[in-house]
Each structure stands twice: as structure tokens, then as C-alpha cells.
Design a protein around this motif. Structure first.
Motif, PDB file in Angstrom:
ATOM      1  N   ARG A  53       0.838  -1.209   0.000  1.00  0.00           N
ATOM      2  CA  ARG A  53       0.000   0.000   0.000  1.00  0.00           C
ATOM      3  C   ARG A  53       0.871   1.256   0.000  1.00  0.00           C
ATOM      4  NH1 ARG A  53      -2.671   3.195   4.320  1.00  0.00           N
ATOM      5  NH2 ARG A  53      -4.484   4.217   3.370  1.00  0.00           N
ATOM      6  N   GLY A  54       1.916   1.272   0.828  1.00  0.00           N
ATOM      7  CA  GLY A  54       2.749   2.466   0.948  1.00  0.00           C
ATOM      8  C   GLY A  54       3.734   2.652  -0.182  1.00  0.00           C
ATOM      9  N   ALA A  55       4.152   1.555  -0.804  1.00  0.00           N
ATOM     10  CA  ALA A  55       5.175   1.635  -1.856  1.00  0.00           C
ATOM     11  C   ALA A  55       4.588   1.558  -3.256  1.00  0.00           C
ATOM     12  CB  ALA A  55       6.196   0.506  -1.673  1.00  0.00           C
ATOM     13  N   GLY A  56       3.290   1.331  -3.355  1.00  0.00           N
ATOM     14  CA  GLY A  56       2.682   1.133  -4.665  1.00  0.00           C
ATOM     15  C   GLY A  56       2.667   2.378  -5.531  1.00  0.00           C
ATOM     16  N   GLN A  57       2.828   2.161  -6.810  1.00  0.00           N
ATOM     17  CA  GLN A  57       2.701   3.215  -7.811  1.00  0.00           C
ATOM     18  C   GLN A  57       1.318   3.130  -8.450  1.00  0.00           C
ATOM     19  OE1 GLN A  57       6.038   1.892 -10.234  1.00  0.00           O
ATOM     20  NE2 GLN A  57       7.284   3.597  -9.471  1.00  0.00           N
ATOM     21  N   LEU A  79      10.063  -5.782  -4.222  1.00  0.00           N
ATOM     22  CA  LEU A  79       9.300  -6.071  -3.007  1.00  0.00           C
ATOM     23  C   LEU A  79      10.206  -6.670  -1.936  1.00  0.00           C
ATOM     24  CD1 LEU A  79       6.457  -6.086  -1.721  1.00  0.00           C
ATOM     25  CD2 LEU A  79       6.210  -8.439  -2.572  1.00  0.00           C
ATOM     26  N   GLN A  80      11.059  -7.602  -2.310  1.00  0.00           N
ATOM     27  CA  GLN A  80      11.964  -8.240  -1.351  1.00  0.00           C
ATOM     28  C   GLN A  80      12.960  -7.236  -0.778  1.00  0.00           C
ATOM     29  OE1 GLN A  80      12.215 -11.389  -0.155  1.00  0.00           O
ATOM     30  NE2 GLN A  80      11.033 -12.684  -1.531  1.00  0.00           N
ATOM     31  N   LYS A  81      13.502  -6.370  -1.616  1.00  0.00           N
ATOM     32  CA  LYS A  81      14.517  -5.424  -1.145  1.00  0.00           C
ATOM     33  C   LYS A  81      13.913  -4.358  -0.235  1.00  0.00           C
ATOM     34  CE  LYS A  81      17.099  -7.974  -3.481  1.00  0.00           C
ATOM     35  NZ  LYS A  81      17.523  -9.203  -2.771  1.00  0.00           N
ATOM     36  N   LEU A  82      12.701  -3.891  -0.562  1.00  0.00           N
ATOM     37  CA  LEU A  82      12.030  -2.957   0.327  1.00  0.00           C
ATOM     38  C   LEU A  82      11.705  -3.641   1.654  1.00  0.00           C
ATOM     39  CD1 LEU A  82       9.539  -1.229  -2.163  1.00  0.00           C
ATOM     40  CD2 LEU A  82      11.685  -0.286  -1.266  1.00  0.00           C
ATOM     41  N   GLY A  84      -9.201  -8.310 -14.388  1.00  0.00           N
ATOM     42  CA  GLY A  84      -8.913  -8.650 -13.005  1.00  0.00           C
ATOM     43  C   GLY A  84      -8.279  -7.537 -12.213  1.00  0.00           C
ATOM     44  N   LEU A  85      -7.943  -6.436 -12.897  1.00  0.00           N
ATOM     45  CA  LEU A  85      -7.235  -5.335 -12.228  1.00  0.00           C
ATOM     46  C   LEU A  85      -8.034  -4.039 -12.240  1.00  0.00           C
ATOM     47  CD1 LEU A  85      -3.621  -5.891 -13.655  1.00  0.00           C
ATOM     48  CD2 LEU A  85      -4.551  -6.694 -11.466  1.00  0.00           C
ATOM     49  N   GLY A  86      -9.275  -4.112 -12.637  1.00  0.00           N
ATOM     50  CA  GLY A  86     -10.076  -2.900 -12.763  1.00  0.00           C
ATOM     51  C   GLY A  86     -10.194  -2.100 -11.485  1.00  0.00           C
ATOM     52  N   LYS A  87     -10.080  -2.769 -10.327  1.00  0.00           N
ATOM     53  CA  LYS A  87     -10.205  -2.073  -9.046  1.00  0.00           C
ATOM     54  C   LYS A  87      -8.865  -1.930  -8.328  1.00  0.00           C
ATOM     55  CE  LYS A  87     -15.041  -3.295  -8.257  1.00  0.00           C
ATOM     56  NZ  LYS A  87     -16.029  -3.877  -7.307  1.00  0.00           N
ATOM     57  N   ALA A  88      -7.778  -2.063  -9.083  1.00  0.00           N
ATOM     58  CA  ALA A  88      -6.454  -1.897  -8.484  1.00  0.00           C
ATOM     59  C   ALA A  88      -6.181  -0.414  -8.220  1.00  0.00           C
ATOM     60  CB  ALA A  88      -5.379  -2.463  -9.406  1.00  0.00           C
ATOM     61  N   VAL A  89      -5.580  -0.115  -7.087  1.00  0.00           N
ATOM     62  CA  VAL A  89      -5.276   1.277  -6.741  1.00  0.00           C
ATOM     63  C   VAL A  89      -3.772   1.523  -6.603  1.00  0.00           C
ATOM     64  CG1 VAL A  89      -7.496   1.661  -5.616  1.00  0.00           C
ATOM     65  CG2 VAL A  89      -5.560   0.800  -4.267  1.00  0.00           C
ATOM     66  N   GLY A  90      -2.978   0.461  -6.671  1.00  0.00           N
ATOM     67  CA  GLY A  90      -1.532   0.618  -6.563  1.00  0.00           C
ATOM     68  C   GLY A  90      -0.838  -0.649  -7.008  1.00  0.00           C
ATOM     69  N   VAL A  91       0.444  -0.538  -7.351  1.00  0.00           N
ATOM     70  CA  VAL A  91       1.198  -1.713  -7.790  1.00  0.00           C
ATOM     71  C   VAL A  91       2.665  -1.586  -7.402  1.00  0.00           C
ATOM     72  CG1 VAL A  91       1.495  -0.661 -10.093  1.00  0.00           C
ATOM     73  CG2 VAL A  91       1.902  -3.115  -9.778  1.00  0.00           C
ATOM     74  N   VAL A  92       3.223  -2.671  -6.909  1.00  0.00           N
ATOM     75  CA  VAL A  92       4.671  -2.791  -6.711  1.00  0.00           C
ATOM     76  C   VAL A  92       5.160  -3.748  -7.777  1.00  0.00           C
ATOM     77  CG1 VAL A  92       6.527  -3.592  -5.204  1.00  0.00           C
ATOM     78  CG2 VAL A  92       4.590  -2.338  -4.234  1.00  0.00           C
ATOM     79  N   LEU A  99      -2.484  -3.739  -5.373  1.00  0.00           N
ATOM     80  CA  LEU A  99      -3.368  -3.532  -4.234  1.00  0.00           C
ATOM     81  C   LEU A  99      -4.753  -3.190  -4.746  1.00  0.00           C
ATOM     82  CD1 LEU A  99      -3.564  -3.112  -1.074  1.00  0.00           C
ATOM     83  CD2 LEU A  99      -3.255  -0.672  -1.572  1.00  0.00           C
ATOM     84  N   THR A 100      -5.766  -3.893  -4.276  1.00  0.00           N
ATOM     85  CA  THR A 100      -7.135  -3.622  -4.693  1.00  0.00           C
ATOM     86  C   THR A 100      -7.761  -2.551  -3.791  1.00  0.00           C
ATOM     87  OG1 THR A 100      -8.099  -5.313  -3.239  1.00  0.00           O
ATOM     88  CG2 THR A 100      -7.361  -6.023  -5.433  1.00  0.00           C
ATOM     89  N   GLN A 101      -8.894  -2.033  -4.216  1.00  0.00           N
ATOM     90  CA  GLN A 101      -9.627  -1.083  -3.375  1.00  0.00           C
ATOM     91  C   GLN A 101      -9.969  -1.716  -2.033  1.00  0.00           C
ATOM     92  OE1 GLN A 101     -13.095   0.295  -5.497  1.00  0.00           O
ATOM     93  NE2 GLN A 101     -11.925   1.490  -6.985  1.00  0.00           N
TER      94      GLN A 101
END
Length: 235
Positions: free
Chosen positions: A29-33, A58-61, A44-52, A149-151
Motif C-alpha cells: 500500500r505504501g510503496a505502490g505506484q 518487493l523483497q529489497k524494500l 482482473g485489475l479494474g479495481k487496483a489502486v496501486g502496484v509494486v 493492491l485492490t480497493q
């Protein structure tokens, strides 16, 4: 193979699946673009609000999130370059406390640096409709994994922090981690983390050791240097 590697390490179960799931939800949620229009066109991604994007990122963060001593030491590195007092203060808040000991969950040293199997925790998030994973590449060669990340996931993350304020710690630390990683992709993050001797020299299949003692000594040296500079400026 990765799960076999993890299970061969005596102290492998350092966090529970539920702990990992909450931490990863707040990290994504915090790192998503913001997803692109093309991504949102995916049914399947219509309600996505962020993406890493990419498992490597993801592993390094997550490494910095799980290892406050390394996070603080990197803040000191940035302070040496920028001389921004806020960075010294932030590193001090971490290193002056017991956070590097009580909040540290070491990760395995794998082929390409810090690694921890995330499938179980991600399965919790995916089965609940909080996160959607997409594989990029071909059937025979997966180039990367992206985590959306979904809604619903965003709403649950907000509710978790509201109902259990203790998790606000992760919200605050994710913000620091994201600021530290600003502009860096997964490969660049990996290269930066490899500059740490303890990280680079850890034997494959072992937990990456702490840098808290060295980071605290470095903090005191930089504080003394800052104080000396302030005194010179006043004289």
C-alpha cells in the motif's frame, strides 16, 4: 527450492504468516505506484489502486522494513552526502531505541541477496481479494511478478491501522523505506544493499547479520562531527 532452503535454516520461522501478511499489505500500500491505463484495462485489475512491480523490489524494500539497523545505517549514508539534519535525527530515533533488536526479523542470504519466501503470506492476501499478482513473461519464462493492491485491500489496510494502532509503526517505516528507495528499481536496491559488508559476506542459506553495533558507533561519530561543526560556526 527456495522453500527447501528456508526450511534448512534452524531459526527460519522468525515471523508468522499473519505477521508477514499484514506487513506486506502495508508495504504494498505504501510503496505502490499508480497502475497504468493498460493495466486497469485487465478485467482482473479494474479495481487496483496501486502496484509494486517485480518481486526483487518487493523483497529489497521488505529487507529494510524487517531490518531497522540497516535502514538507519542507510539514512546515515544519505546524511553524509546531504548533511540534512533530519536524516541524522531519524537514524538516531531508531538506533537510540531497542528497535533494531525487538523489530528485527533477519532474512536469508540467497543467490541475489536478501530473500524470504513470501508465498504463504501473499496467499492470504490474494485469497482475501486484497492483492492481485500478475506474472509477466511467457509460460516457460516468467520475467517478473507484479503485486496490485485492490480497493478492498486499501480499505482493509486502513481499517487494520485504525483498529490496531500498533501497526502504524509499519506505516511510518514504510514511508522511510520508500523515501530511501526513491527512484531506485529492484536491481539498484540490490546493488545498494550489497555495499553492506555483513550483507555481502553472509554465506548463502544463512541469516544476514545485524549492523546495529557498527551503525550506533557511526551515529555517535557523526553526531560528534556535527556538534564540532556547529561550534566552529558559532566561534
Amino acid at each position: 527450492m527456495e522453500n527447501d532452503l528456508a526450511s534448512s535454516v534452524p531459526d527460519a520461522p522468525v515471523t508468522s504468516r499473519e505477521q508477514d501478511a499484514v506487513r506486506l499489505l502495508l508495504l504494498i500500500r505504501g510503496a505502490g505506484q499508480k497502475p497504468t491505463a493498460l493495466e486497469l484495462a485487465d478485467p482482473g485489475l479494474g479495481k487496483a489502486v496501486g502496484v509494486v512491480r517485480t518481486q526483487v523490489r518487493l523483497q529489497k524494500l521488505d529487507f529494510w522494513l524487517r531490518n531497522p539497523d540497516y535502514l538507519a545505517d542507510e539514512l546515515l549514508t544519505d546524511y553524509e552526502t546531504s548533511k540534512e539534519p533530519a536524516l541524522l535525527e531519524l537514524a538516531g530515533r531508531i538506533l537510540d531505541s531497542e528497535e533494531p533488536e525487538v523489530r528485527r526479523y533477519p532474512m536469508l542470504r540467497h543467490h541475489f541477496g536478501a530473500y524470504e519466501p513470501l508465498d504463504d503470506a501473499l496467499a492470504v492476501l490474494r485469497s482475501s481479494g486484497l492483492v492481485v499478482r500478475r506474472r509477466r513473461g511467457t509460460v516457460n519464462h516468467v520475467r517478473q511478478h507484479d503485486y496490485y493492491l485492490t480497493q478492498h485491500g486499501d480499505q482493509v489496510a486502513q481499517r487494520v491501522v485504525s483498529e490496531a494502532p500498533v501497526f502504524s509503526y509499519y506505516v511510518e517505516r514504510v514511508a522511510l523505506v520508500v523515501a530511501l528507495a526513491d527512484g531506485l528499481g529492484g536491481t539498484a536496491l540490490k546493488e545498494r544493499q550489497y555495499l553492506q559488508r555483513e550483507y555481502a559476506e553472509a554465506a548463502r542459506g544463512t541469516r544476514i547479520g545485524s549492523v546495529s553495533t557498527r551503525a550506533r558507533a557511526r551515529l555517535e561519530a557523526l553526531r560528534a562531527q556535527s556538534a564540532a561543526n556547529d561550534n566552529e560556526g558559532e566561534s
